[in-house]
Motif scaffolding. Structure first.
Motif, PDB file in Angstrom:
ATOM      1  N   ARG A 172       0.826  -1.203   0.000  1.00 16.11           N
ATOM      2  CA  ARG A 172       0.000   0.000   0.000  1.00 16.11           C
ATOM      3  C   ARG A 172       0.863   1.257   0.000  1.00 16.11           C
ATOM      4  O   ARG A 172       0.462   2.294  -0.522  1.00 16.11           O
ATOM      5  N   TYR A 178      -6.525  -3.090 -15.305  1.00 10.22           N
ATOM      6  CA  TYR A 178      -5.881  -1.850 -15.731  1.00 10.22           C
ATOM      7  C   TYR A 178      -4.966  -1.335 -14.626  1.00 10.22           C
ATOM      8  O   TYR A 178      -5.245  -1.507 -13.442  1.00 10.22           O
ATOM      9  N   TYR A 216      -3.325   2.420 -13.508  1.00 12.13           N
ATOM     10  CA  TYR A 216      -3.324   3.868 -13.691  1.00 12.13           C
ATOM     11  C   TYR A 216      -2.323   4.479 -12.707  1.00 12.13           C
ATOM     12  O   TYR A 216      -2.031   3.926 -11.664  1.00 12.13           O
ATOM     13  N   GLN A 235      -1.960   8.379 -10.720  1.00 12.00           N
ATOM     14  CA  GLN A 235      -2.685   9.615 -10.451  1.00 12.00           C
ATOM     15  C   GLN A 235      -1.746  10.636  -9.859  1.00 12.00           C
ATOM     16  O   GLN A 235      -1.120  10.390  -8.825  1.00 12.00           O
ATOM     17  N   GLY A 244      -2.788  17.617 -10.948  1.00 13.29           N
ATOM     18  CA  GLY A 244      -2.745  18.352 -12.201  1.00 13.29           C
ATOM     19  C   GLY A 244      -2.866  17.500 -13.444  1.00 13.29           C
ATOM     20  O   GLY A 244      -2.980  18.024 -14.551  1.00 13.29           O
ATOM     21  N   HIS A 245      -2.831  16.167 -13.252  1.00 15.94           N
ATOM     22  CA  HIS A 245      -2.928  15.279 -14.417  1.00 15.94           C
ATOM     23  C   HIS A 245      -4.126  14.342 -14.351  1.00 15.94           C
ATOM     24  O   HIS A 245      -4.556  13.796 -15.352  1.00 15.94           O
ATOM     25  N   GLY A 246      -4.637  14.117 -13.195  1.00 14.11           N
ATOM     26  CA  GLY A 246      -5.731  13.163 -13.091  1.00 14.11           C
ATOM     27  C   GLY A 246      -5.243  11.737 -13.254  1.00 14.11           C
ATOM     28  O   GLY A 246      -4.054  11.432 -13.109  1.00 14.11           O
ATOM     29  N   LEU A 247      -6.159  10.859 -13.568  1.00 15.49           N
ATOM     30  CA  LEU A 247      -5.847   9.439 -13.747  1.00 15.49           C
ATOM     31  C   LEU A 247      -5.388   9.190 -15.181  1.00 15.49           C
ATOM     32  O   LEU A 247      -6.087   9.532 -16.128  1.00 15.49           O
ATOM     33  N   LEU A 261      -3.807   6.145 -17.847  1.00 14.95           N
ATOM     34  CA  LEU A 261      -3.672   4.708 -18.048  1.00 14.95           C
ATOM     35  C   LEU A 261      -2.234   4.358 -18.411  1.00 14.95           C
ATOM     36  O   LEU A 261      -1.655   4.928 -19.345  1.00 14.95           O
ATOM     37  N   TYR A 281      -2.838  -2.101 -19.713  1.00 13.13           N
ATOM     38  CA  TYR A 281      -4.038  -2.854 -19.398  1.00 13.13           C
ATOM     39  C   TYR A 281      -3.903  -4.283 -19.915  1.00 13.13           C
ATOM     40  O   TYR A 281      -3.026  -4.581 -20.729  1.00 13.13           O
ATOM     41  N   PHE A 336      -3.115   3.043  -9.123  1.00 16.40           N
ATOM     42  CA  PHE A 336      -4.383   2.358  -8.921  1.00 16.40           C
ATOM     43  C   PHE A 336      -4.544   1.236  -9.937  1.00 16.40           C
ATOM     44  O   PHE A 336      -4.246   1.403 -11.118  1.00 16.40           O
ATOM     45  N   TYR A 363     -13.931  -0.537 -11.748  1.00 16.23           N
ATOM     46  CA  TYR A 363     -13.912  -0.484 -10.293  1.00 16.23           C
ATOM     47  C   TYR A 363     -12.465  -0.534  -9.845  1.00 16.23           C
ATOM     48  O   TYR A 363     -11.672  -1.328 -10.371  1.00 16.23           O
ATOM     49  N   PHE A 364     -12.162   0.291  -8.865  1.00 20.89           N
ATOM     50  CA  PHE A 364     -10.773   0.540  -8.508  1.00 20.89           C
ATOM     51  C   PHE A 364     -10.373  -0.082  -7.185  1.00 20.89           C
ATOM     52  O   PHE A 364     -11.202  -0.214  -6.268  1.00 20.89           O
ATOM     53  N   GLY A 365      -9.091  -0.413  -7.097  1.00 25.14           N
ATOM     54  CA  GLY A 365      -8.507  -0.842  -5.837  1.00 25.14           C
ATOM     55  C   GLY A 365      -8.165   0.349  -4.961  1.00 25.14           C
ATOM     56  O   GLY A 365      -8.384   1.501  -5.344  1.00 25.14           O
ATOM     57  N   PRO A 366      -7.574   0.072  -3.778  1.00 26.10           N
ATOM     58  CA  PRO A 366      -7.313   1.132  -2.814  1.00 26.10           C
ATOM     59  C   PRO A 366      -6.080   1.969  -3.111  1.00 26.10           C
ATOM     60  O   PRO A 366      -5.891   3.019  -2.509  1.00 26.10           O
TER      61      PRO A 366
END
Lengths: 115, 112
Positions: free
Chosen positions: A9, A33, A35, A37, A40-43, A45, A48, A90, A105-108
């Motif tokens: 983690r 997938y 990703y 994060q 200023g860039h977001g998520l 990819l 995958y 993620f 759906y995403f992991g932690p």
């Protein structure tokens, strides 16, 4: 809860060392997938997978590789970590939605710091 | 190239003060538009999928709407627990492996 776990983690590593992040799912999803994060860039990819041993590059794949030897595990490897790879990573799976779309759906997440 | 732009970047509301978040998109044929909520230190949590212009979906104080160029997330009488970052994403018809393009998100803070 889509049954996704990520490990570790949190990780702090030094520049130039290899790092492997693991994503584990328990519900036999075909698509997975990775990703990153960043502020200023977001998520974005990275890579995958659409099945065991079937993977492809995403938007920001340079410096990363992936492997999927069994359905439940999707590994992300930084061959030689750089400070620019400090980020939150993620993993996600997708499931079919109502009308032909696939909901993710995403992991932690894994917080990686490269010093 | 698919693009998603969210505005504003940040929004501060008083409890009970309704407002809307915007998601503008360009995509070569829309398969679906998705809204997510993300709390600090956690992964995005799926909220809604919208498929075609005119469609609306609701969940508690949230209502998402869709036009041919944008989507709105309306928050009615928000509470402090609605504070989070809200993400919008699109999936194109030619997205062979269900990939999404995300916006940068709107950070919402609701004060009591």
């Amino acid at each position: 809860d889509a049954g996704i776990t990520q490990s570790p983690r949190h990780k702090v590593t030094e520049t130039g060392t290899p790092v492997t992040l693991r994503c584990h799912q328990t519900e036999n999803h075909r698509y997975m997938y990775w990703y990153r994060q960043d502020p200023g860039h977001g998520l974005r990819l990275i890579h995958y997978s659409y099945g065991v041993k079937d993977t492809d590059k995403g938007e920001v794949s340079d410096g990363y590789s992936v492997s999927r030897s069994k359905t439940e595990d999707f590994l992300l490897t930084l061959e030689s970590a750089t400070s620019s790879q400090t980020s939150v990573y993620f993993c996600a799976i997708s499931e079919p939605g109502d009308r032909g779309s696939y909901e993710q759906y995403f992991g932690p997440g894994t917080r990686l710091t490269v010093t | 190239e698919d693009q998603v732009t969210q505005s504003p970047e940040a929004l501060r509301l008083q409890e009970g003060e309704s407002s809307s978040l915007n998601c503008s998109y360009t995509v070569s044929g829309l398969r679906g538009l998705f809204w997510y909520r993300q709390d600090p230190g956690k992964g995005p949590e799926f909220l809604f999928t919208l498929y075609s212009a005119g469609e609306e979906k609701e969940k508690e104080r949230l209502k998402a709407t869709l036009t041919k160029k944008e989507s709105f997330l309306h928050i009615t009488a928000p509470k402090p627990e609605d504070s989070a970052t809200y993400l919008c994403a699109v999936q194109a018809l030619n997205s062979g492996y269900s990939t999404l393009t995300f916006g940068k998100g709107t950070m919402l803070l609701v004060s009591p």
